[in-house]
Design an enzyme around this catalytic site. Structure first.
Site, short mmCIF file in Angstrom:
data_model
loop_
_atom_site.label_atom_id
_atom_site.label_comp_id
_atom_site.label_asym_id
_atom_site.label_seq_id
_atom_site.Cartn_x
_atom_site.Cartn_y
_atom_site.Cartn_z
N ARG A 59 0.95 -1.24 0.23
CA ARG A 59 0.02 0.15 -0.36
C ARG A 59 0.55 1.15 -0.30
O ARG A 59 0.48 2.62 -0.24
CB ARG A 59 -1.19 -0.26 1.02
CG ARG A 59 -2.13 -0.82 0.54
CD ARG A 59 -2.87 -0.69 2.43
NE ARG A 59 -2.70 -1.31 3.05
CZ ARG A 59 -2.61 -1.83 3.82
NH1 ARG A 59 -3.85 -2.62 3.67
NH2 ARG A 59 -1.95 -1.64 5.21
N GLU A 96 4.63 -9.69 14.82
CA GLU A 96 4.31 -9.99 16.25
C GLU A 96 4.64 -12.03 17.15
O GLU A 96 4.65 -12.32 17.53
CB GLU A 96 2.00 -9.75 16.36
CG GLU A 96 1.45 -10.16 17.55
CD GLU A 96 0.23 -9.90 17.84
OE1 GLU A 96 -0.66 -10.25 19.01
OE2 GLU A 96 -0.69 -9.53 16.47
#
Lengths: 173, 173
Positions: A59, A96
């Site tokens: 993006r 994560e």
């Protein structure tokens, strides 16, 4: 000046339970809102004599490209591992669960080039800091970081000190 | 008018043995060449009253975004499976080994919208045809296909008939 926030669609539990995803596609799809967003990002770096916009896959390409076109700078793309065909340097950053690796061509910029790092979203700042390290390895001078959206409670901009951080839209998380 | 081909770097044996990869990153990095490439793509669709540029992940975002900004259209993004947060429709297309799946938001465009499909490269046309099918499922009217580079000997444009195909730079393969 339209309120661009009304073009951001909040989608709960994406990409997983407990996360509120700020979907920018309605903003992209609206010609006036998209133009206004790019113009606002450009305005924030006005007068800085930027030579390259650095766009992060995928993006980030959207905003870095339109800014490079508008401000007549070069565009450098940072990609996921294995996508760039020439000699690269890379940086890993923590997700994560596990790690991810970003690459840039070794000859993408020349030493001392004035660059702005561009992405759609500033969250924890992990990706942006990794990209900053790549640019510094290439000898680039970071003029600032430009984002469409900043999640302020995640305090990503603290990870990007001492560089200026510009964002158009702020959400808490 | 500069010869944009001199900004395309040919890299043999990428992504695998026997393939000549046309690396567009030197073109992106040069402000004048990048601007000229976008302007040339825009010129080819002049007068067509385009409402949306459709960009295909990831390099397609670069060209679709700058064109959307320049021509004041909306920008619709087509992504790999699992990346879009809202309701989607998808299309699979054949790769040399196996399949890949592309998605678009179900509400990305309204019926009858005039769209141009944008990507960096037209090779065999498999991806572009799959994206065209997605757009047609959404009710969009395909005005044409825009590419920076076309590999003419692979005859991708035949797969995209009867739509106009515009490319700025041609290479045999």
């Amino acid at each position: 000046m339209e309120d661009l926030k009304k073009y951001i669609r909040d989608i709960p539990n994406f990409p997983r339970e407990g996360i509120m995803f700020h979907d920018i596609t309605p903003l992209l799809q609206n010609p006036k809102a998209f133009r206004q967003a790019i113009d606002a990002m450009a305005q924030m770096m006005k007068g800085r004599e930027v030579e390259y916009m650095i766009g992060v896959e995928a993006r980030g390409f959207i905003f870095a490209s339109a800014l490079a076109y508008k401000l007549e700078t070069g565009l450098v793309i940072i990609r996921k591992l294995g996508k760039l065909p020439y000699e690269t340097i890379n940086a890993s950053y923590d997700l994560e669960y596990g790690k991810d690796i970003l690459e840039v061509h070794r000859d993408a910029i020349s030493g001392g080039s004035r660059v702005v790092l561009v992405d759609d979203l500033l969250a924890t700042g992990g990706t942006a800091a990794a990209v900053g390290n790549l640019v510094k390895k290439l000898g680039g001078e970071i003029i600032g970081y430009s984002f469409l959206v900043e999640l302020t409670e995640l305090k990503g901009r603290e990870k990007l000190k001492p560089y200026p951080v510009w964002s158009v839209l702020e959400f808490p998380v």
